[in-house]
Every structure is written in C-alpha cells, then in structure tokens.
Scaffold this motif. Structure first.
Motif, PDB file in Angstrom:
ATOM      1  N   GLU A 143       0.806  -1.211   0.000  1.00 26.08           N
ATOM      2  CA  GLU A 143       0.000   0.000   0.000  1.00 26.08           C
ATOM      3  C   GLU A 143       0.846   1.271   0.000  1.00 26.08           C
ATOM      4  O   GLU A 143       1.986   1.267   0.458  1.00 26.08           O
ATOM      5  CB  GLU A 143      -0.885   0.027   1.259  1.00 26.08           C
ATOM      6  N   ALA A 144       0.254   2.332  -0.518  1.00 22.89           N
ATOM      7  CA  ALA A 144       0.803   3.683  -0.369  1.00 22.89           C
ATOM      8  C   ALA A 144      -0.372   4.609  -0.083  1.00 22.89           C
ATOM      9  O   ALA A 144      -1.506   4.341  -0.503  1.00 22.89           O
ATOM     10  CB  ALA A 144       1.549   4.122  -1.625  1.00 22.89           C
ATOM     11  N   SER A 151       5.542   2.105   1.071  1.00 24.91           N
ATOM     12  CA  SER A 151       5.912   0.824   1.672  1.00 24.91           C
ATOM     13  C   SER A 151       7.303   0.413   1.210  1.00 24.91           C
ATOM     14  O   SER A 151       7.732   0.748   0.097  1.00 24.91           O
ATOM     15  CB  SER A 151       4.903  -0.257   1.287  1.00 24.91           C
ATOM     16  N   SER A 152       7.994  -0.343   2.070  1.00 21.46           N
ATOM     17  CA  SER A 152       9.325  -0.852   1.723  1.00 21.46           C
ATOM     18  C   SER A 152       9.377  -2.371   1.666  1.00 21.46           C
ATOM     19  O   SER A 152      10.357  -2.934   1.197  1.00 21.46           O
ATOM     20  CB  SER A 152      10.364  -0.347   2.733  1.00 21.46           C
ATOM     21  N   GLN A 153       8.333  -3.039   2.157  1.00 19.26           N
ATOM     22  CA  GLN A 153       8.258  -4.492   2.128  1.00 19.26           C
ATOM     23  C   GLN A 153       6.815  -4.909   1.891  1.00 19.26           C
ATOM     24  O   GLN A 153       5.884  -4.134   2.122  1.00 19.26           O
ATOM     25  CB  GLN A 153       8.744  -5.092   3.463  1.00 19.26           C
ATOM     26  N   VAL A 157       7.820  12.866   1.352  1.00 14.95           N
ATOM     27  CA  VAL A 157       7.798  11.398   1.288  1.00 14.95           C
ATOM     28  C   VAL A 157       8.059  10.866   2.689  1.00 14.95           C
ATOM     29  O   VAL A 157       8.941  11.354   3.397  1.00 14.95           O
ATOM     30  CB  VAL A 157       8.860  10.854   0.313  1.00 14.95           C
ATOM     31  N   VAL A 158       7.273   9.884   3.072  1.00 13.39           N
ATOM     32  CA  VAL A 158       7.446   9.230   4.363  1.00 13.39           C
ATOM     33  C   VAL A 158       7.568   7.731   4.127  1.00 13.39           C
ATOM     34  O   VAL A 158       6.660   7.115   3.574  1.00 13.39           O
ATOM     35  CB  VAL A 158       6.259   9.518   5.309  1.00 13.39           C
ATOM     36  N   LEU A 159       8.700   7.164   4.506  1.00 12.66           N
ATOM     37  CA  LEU A 159       8.881   5.714   4.413  1.00 12.66           C
ATOM     38  C   LEU A 159       8.352   5.117   5.711  1.00 12.66           C
ATOM     39  O   LEU A 159       9.080   4.809   6.650  1.00 12.66           O
ATOM     40  CB  LEU A 159      10.353   5.390   4.181  1.00 12.66           C
ATOM     41  N   MET A 160       7.029   4.974   5.724  1.00 19.49           N
ATOM     42  CA  MET A 160       6.337   4.590   6.941  1.00 19.49           C
ATOM     43  C   MET A 160       5.170   3.664   6.624  1.00 19.49           C
ATOM     44  O   MET A 160       4.240   3.517   7.403  1.00 19.49           O
ATOM     45  CB  MET A 160       5.831   5.848   7.664  1.00 19.49           C
ATOM     46  N   GLY A 161       5.174   3.095   5.414  1.00 18.73           N
ATOM     47  CA  GLY A 161       4.108   2.192   5.042  1.00 18.73           C
ATOM     48  C   GLY A 161       4.380   0.786   5.548  1.00 18.73           C
ATOM     49  O   GLY A 161       4.927   0.584   6.634  1.00 18.73           O
ATOM     50  N   MET A 162       4.016  -0.186   4.747  1.00 17.96           N
ATOM     51  CA  MET A 162       4.220  -1.571   5.154  1.00 17.96           C
ATOM     52  C   MET A 162       5.710  -1.893   5.198  1.00 17.96           C
ATOM     53  O   MET A 162       6.464  -1.531   4.299  1.00 17.96           O
ATOM     54  CB  MET A 162       3.506  -2.500   4.166  1.00 17.96           C
ATOM     55  N   GLY A 163       6.133  -2.582   6.277  1.00 16.39           N
ATOM     56  CA  GLY A 163       7.511  -3.033   6.368  1.00 16.39           C
ATOM     57  C   GLY A 163       8.390  -2.143   7.232  1.00 16.39           C
ATOM     58  O   GLY A 163       8.032  -1.022   7.589  1.00 16.39           O
ATOM     59  N   GLU A 164       9.566  -2.657   7.568  1.00 11.92           N
ATOM     60  CA  GLU A 164      10.595  -1.934   8.324  1.00 11.92           C
ATOM     61  C   GLU A 164      11.672  -1.500   7.335  1.00 11.92           C
ATOM     62  O   GLU A 164      12.427  -2.322   6.812  1.00 11.92           O
ATOM     63  CB  GLU A 164      11.179  -2.840   9.401  1.00 11.92           C
ATOM     64  N   GLY A 179       1.578  -5.741  11.158  1.00 14.81           N
ATOM     65  CA  GLY A 179       2.249  -6.721  11.991  1.00 14.81           C
ATOM     66  C   GLY A 179       1.530  -8.053  12.068  1.00 14.81           C
ATOM     67  O   GLY A 179       2.114  -9.058  12.500  1.00 14.81           O
ATOM     68  N   THR A 180       0.240  -8.065  11.655  1.00 16.27           N
ATOM     69  CA  THR A 180      -0.497  -9.329  11.627  1.00 16.27           C
ATOM     70  C   THR A 180      -0.253 -10.084  10.323  1.00 16.27           C
ATOM     71  O   THR A 180      -0.751 -11.200  10.168  1.00 16.27           O
ATOM     72  CB  THR A 180      -2.010  -9.076  11.786  1.00 16.27           C
ATOM     73  N   GLN A 181       0.481  -9.481   9.393  1.00 10.92           N
ATOM     74  CA  GLN A 181       0.734 -10.091   8.088  1.00 10.92           C
ATOM     75  C   GLN A 181       2.193 -10.531   8.001  1.00 10.92           C
ATOM     76  O   GLN A 181       3.097  -9.784   8.326  1.00 10.92           O
ATOM     77  CB  GLN A 181       0.428  -9.079   6.973  1.00 10.92           C
ATOM     78  N   MET A 182       2.413 -11.750   7.557  1.00  4.09           N
ATOM     79  CA  MET A 182       3.774 -12.266   7.449  1.00  4.09           C
ATOM     80  C   MET A 182       4.574 -11.494   6.401  1.00  4.09           C
ATOM     81  O   MET A 182       4.013 -10.994   5.423  1.00  4.09           O
ATOM     82  CB  MET A 182       3.740 -13.746   7.067  1.00  4.09           C
ATOM     83  N   LEU A 183       5.883 -11.415   6.618  1.00  3.33           N
ATOM     84  CA  LEU A 183       6.750 -10.856   5.584  1.00  3.33           C
ATOM     85  C   LEU A 183       6.767 -11.783   4.381  1.00  3.33           C
ATOM     86  O   LEU A 183       6.978 -12.990   4.512  1.00  3.33           O
ATOM     87  CB  LEU A 183       8.174 -10.677   6.101  1.00  3.33           C
ATOM     88  N   VAL A 184       6.506 -11.217   3.212  1.00  3.63           N
ATOM     89  CA  VAL A 184       6.572 -11.982   1.968  1.00  3.63           C
ATOM     90  C   VAL A 184       7.911 -11.743   1.288  1.00  3.63           C
ATOM     91  O   VAL A 184       8.625 -12.678   0.961  1.00  3.63           O
ATOM     92  CB  VAL A 184       5.404 -11.611   1.034  1.00  3.63           C
ATOM     93  N   ARG A 185       8.262 -10.478   1.106  1.00  5.72           N
ATOM     94  CA  ARG A 185       9.563 -10.149   0.508  1.00  5.72           C
ATOM     95  C   ARG A 185       9.813  -8.659   0.630  1.00  5.72           C
ATOM     96  O   ARG A 185       8.914  -7.868   0.916  1.00  5.72           O
ATOM     97  CB  ARG A 185       9.609 -10.566  -0.965  1.00  5.72           C
ATOM     98  N   ASP A 186      11.084  -8.287   0.396  1.00  4.83           N
ATOM     99  CA  ASP A 186      11.456  -6.874   0.285  1.00  4.83           C
ATOM    100  C   ASP A 186      10.958  -6.325  -1.043  1.00  4.83           C
ATOM    101  O   ASP A 186      10.836  -7.056  -2.035  1.00  4.83           O
ATOM    102  CB  ASP A 186      12.971  -6.715   0.337  1.00  4.83           C
ATOM    103  N   LEU A 187      10.690  -5.034  -1.070  1.00  4.00           N
ATOM    104  CA  LEU A 187      10.424  -4.358  -2.325  1.00  4.00           C
ATOM    105  C   LEU A 187      11.738  -3.893  -2.942  1.00  4.00           C
ATOM    106  O   LEU A 187      12.698  -3.593  -2.230  1.00  4.00           O
ATOM    107  CB  LEU A 187       9.497  -3.160  -2.114  1.00  4.00           C
ATOM    108  N   THR A 188      11.780  -3.844  -4.255  1.00  7.06           N
ATOM    109  CA  THR A 188      12.955  -3.341  -4.955  1.00  7.06           C
ATOM    110  C   THR A 188      12.919  -1.814  -4.982  1.00  7.06           C
ATOM    111  O   THR A 188      11.883  -1.185  -4.710  1.00  7.06           O
ATOM    112  CB  THR A 188      12.998  -3.857  -6.396  1.00  7.06           C
TER     113      THR A 188
END
Length: 379
Positions: A89-90, A104-106, A159-166, A119-128
């Motif tokens: 998401e963005a 989002s970053s992941q 821009v805020v890197l604050m979406g899905m992922g760390e 946090g209830t969703q498993m990590l699938v992968r990093d975004l490029t």
C-alpha cells in the motif's frame, strides 16, 4: 526490464553498453523522473533509432493500483500489485499547504508490533528500489503532477517511508530509492522532506543518517522496557537504553532538525500521567518532537483507543515540560487508510470469491483447485 529504480550512474551505464554517449543518460533521466514519461515514444529529444532499441529490451513500468480510494478528508490510498502478484500500500495524506506520500518498503513485515495491522501479516519479501520509487511515481500519475513542479506548487511535497515493512531491514533498496527521489534534476524531493520511520533497528540508525541524510521518525509508543517489549517485540533485542543512545548520536540531529517520536495512544497501556512523566525523563536532552496518534482499531484488534480527554491531558503534560506534542488525528478511516487494512480487505474479498467459486465445482474439480491453490500459496 524496467529502467525505473536505476540510479543515475546505473542508467548511464545502460546507455554506455548500447554505445551511446553519457549525455544521453541525462536526457533519459530527465524524461523518466522529471517529465514522468510512460513510453519511450514520448522522448522527443532521443533519436527514433535509440527509442526503438530501448523499447526492445527495456520498459518504464511502475506499479499499477489494483485499488484506489479517496477519503472524504482528501486522503488517497492505493493498493499496488507488482509483477509477481504481491501487493503493498501507499497513502497520500494532504495537509493545508503540502502533502506527504507514505511509501511501503516491504510486502508484509517481520516485526509483530501488536498495535499495527501490518504486523499481523507475514513478511513476503522486500520491495525493490523500482517498486519503492514506482509507488511515488504512480501517485504523481494519479495527481497529474508532471513535469516535476516546484516545492511551492506541488501537492505531493513530502515522502514518508512509513508504510508496510521496516525500511531499515531493506536498507540497500531504500537507500537507492532515496537517492533517486532526492535528485534535483528528477523527482526533486529534498532529503529534508523525506522521513524514514523505524521501529528501532539500532545498528542501522547511524548508517541511515550518514548515508541517506533523511529525517528520522521512531515508533516509540512506550517509555519503559516492560511496556514497550510487550507491544513491540523488537525492544527485547534493542531495549530503550540502546535506542536512545543511537538517537542521540544520529548524524545531523539538532533543534533545527529534530527526531520525531511516534506514540500511539492505547487505553490503559501507555496513556497515564506516570507514562507521560516517564517519557519526559526518557527524552531529556534529545532534540525531538512527538506525534501523539489515537489508535486506529481494526476488527479483532487487541487494544482500544484512549479517550480524547486522556490524550489531551497527555499532550498538555508533555507541552508543559517544553516538548512539542501535537495530536495527529487519524485520516482516511472511511477508506481503511491505516497501514495494512486495505490489503487485508482486498485479500478477504479474494478469499471469499475463491470460496464461492469452489462451492460451484464438483468434488473432483474442487479437490484439484484446492491443491493448486495450496501449491501457489507455498511458492
């Protein structure tokens, strides 16, 4: 292969490998990141022969929204589907004289912060880097902000890197994205208008400041290790003493460039006068400001939001100690704008549709479809 996500030197190398002179890289960069070209055919300053060669092996694809919604308060959210079918998401959050695009970053997240729906969703992968930058470019497409406007006229100013992922768990791709976003001859988002939010990956914080030079926001949410470890398991690995030491040493931190401390207000968990007093002691001497965030619940969430009277008293207590602590009212609740909610809703709808289709199949076809679905999910 998409050229979106390549840094300026990488783009120049692509053209060098094609036998083109370096200035062609500058031209291509201008068309991609300043003018927002979607097709090589738009690039009138490049020869037709070069455009044809570029089209043969490359493209300018960015993520396409599988869903786009605009809230009554002006917040706009996109659920982007990537080439492998994964989604993230963005969100665009407008303010009076500007607006921030939250990227989002992941896909998913490794952290299990109990108040965060992602946090209830498993990590699938990093975004490029292409997928991170592509989210911002797609947002620009949505608002028609091409060519790159000046800071004074643009809606998508921050821009805020604050979406899905760390973001700090995907450091290299995020750093490349920041390099592209901040290039003055392209998307031209000043690093002073880019904020990276972390849950507190202590070993990467100094490197973030040194290599990216962006503003830092930290998901704090508690003033004691006991409470923070209960709601943010990462605190067990990097407790508050280590985190605060890293923040005090963050490159460039000053009263003119303060660290933002995010603090979600959870009823009966972290919202007492004693919690506020502990926060005041914790941040003493750190150039910082708070964002107090009323908890945005989802079905089955383990917490409730503090009352507005409690939040106001908490904010006043911090303010009386000389700390900036605005209450950041939730935006876009009517479009599931809290991180992770739109993706979950989309997945629920697909699952319901899948189950409805299964119900219409005969037993043998149903068994085959379920086996195929299980195989695809494992992959």
């Amino acid at each position: 292969m998409t050229l979106i996500g390549l840094t300026r030197p990488e783009l120049t190398r692509v053209l060098d490998d094609m036998g083109e002179k370096p200035f062609r890289g500058k031209q291509l960069w201008h068309w991609m990141y300043h003018r927002g070209a979607r097709e090589f055919s738009e690039m009138s300053t490049l020869s037709k022969a070069l455009r044809t060669r570029l089209e043969a092996d490359h493209n300018l694809a960015r993520p396409q929204p599988s869903r786009e919604q605009t809230s009554g308060d002006g917040t706009r959210k996109w659920l982007f589907r990537f080439e492998d079918g994964r989604e993230a998401e963005a969100v665009y959050i407008p303010e009076e004289d500007r607006g921030a695009v939250c990227l989002s970053s992941q896909v998913g997240c490794t952290l299990t912060c109990r108040f965060c729906h992602t946090g209830t969703q498993m990590l699938v992968r990093d975004l490029t880097s292409a997928e991170i930058v592509g989210q911002f470019m797609a947002a620009r497409d949505s608002y028609g902000e091409w060519p790159t406007p000046t800071d004074e006229t643009r809606q998508l100013s921050n821009v805020v890197l604050m979406g899905m992922g760390e973001p700090l768990f995907n450091f290299d791709a995020v750093a490349r994205a920041v390099e592209i976003l901040s290039d003055g001859e392209g998307l031209a988002v000043s690093r002073r208008r880019i904020t990276l939010s972390t849950a507190g990956v202590v070993p990467m914080i100094e490197r973030c400041g040194r290599e990216m030079g962006v503003n830092l926001a930290v998901s704090l949410h508690a003033a004691t290790d006991e409470v923070r470890s209960a709601i943010m398991p990462i605190n067990r690995k990097y407790p508050l003493e280590q985190l605060m030491a890293a923040l005090r040493a963050y490159p460039g931190v000053s009263n003119a460039r303060r660290i933002t401390l995010e603090y979600v207000m959870l009823k009966g968990v972290n919202d007492s006068p004693a919690d506020a007093q502990a926060l005041i002691r914790l941040v003493r001497g750190l150039p910082c400001k708070f964002n107090l965030i009323p908890f945005n619940p989802w079905p089955g969430a383990p917490f409730e939001c503090s009352s507005m009277n409690t939040i106001r008293r908490f904010a006043d207590q911090l303010a009386d100690a000389g700390l900036t602590a605005p209450i950041r009212m939730p935006r876009g609740r009517d479009i599931l704008a809290a991180c992770g909610q739109l993706k979950s809703a989309s997945e629920r709808e697909r699952l319901q549709g899948y189950r409805a289709r299964l119900a219409r199949l005969d037993p043998e076809a149903r068994a085959a479809a379920e086996a195929e679905h299980g195989r695809a999910a494992r992959e």
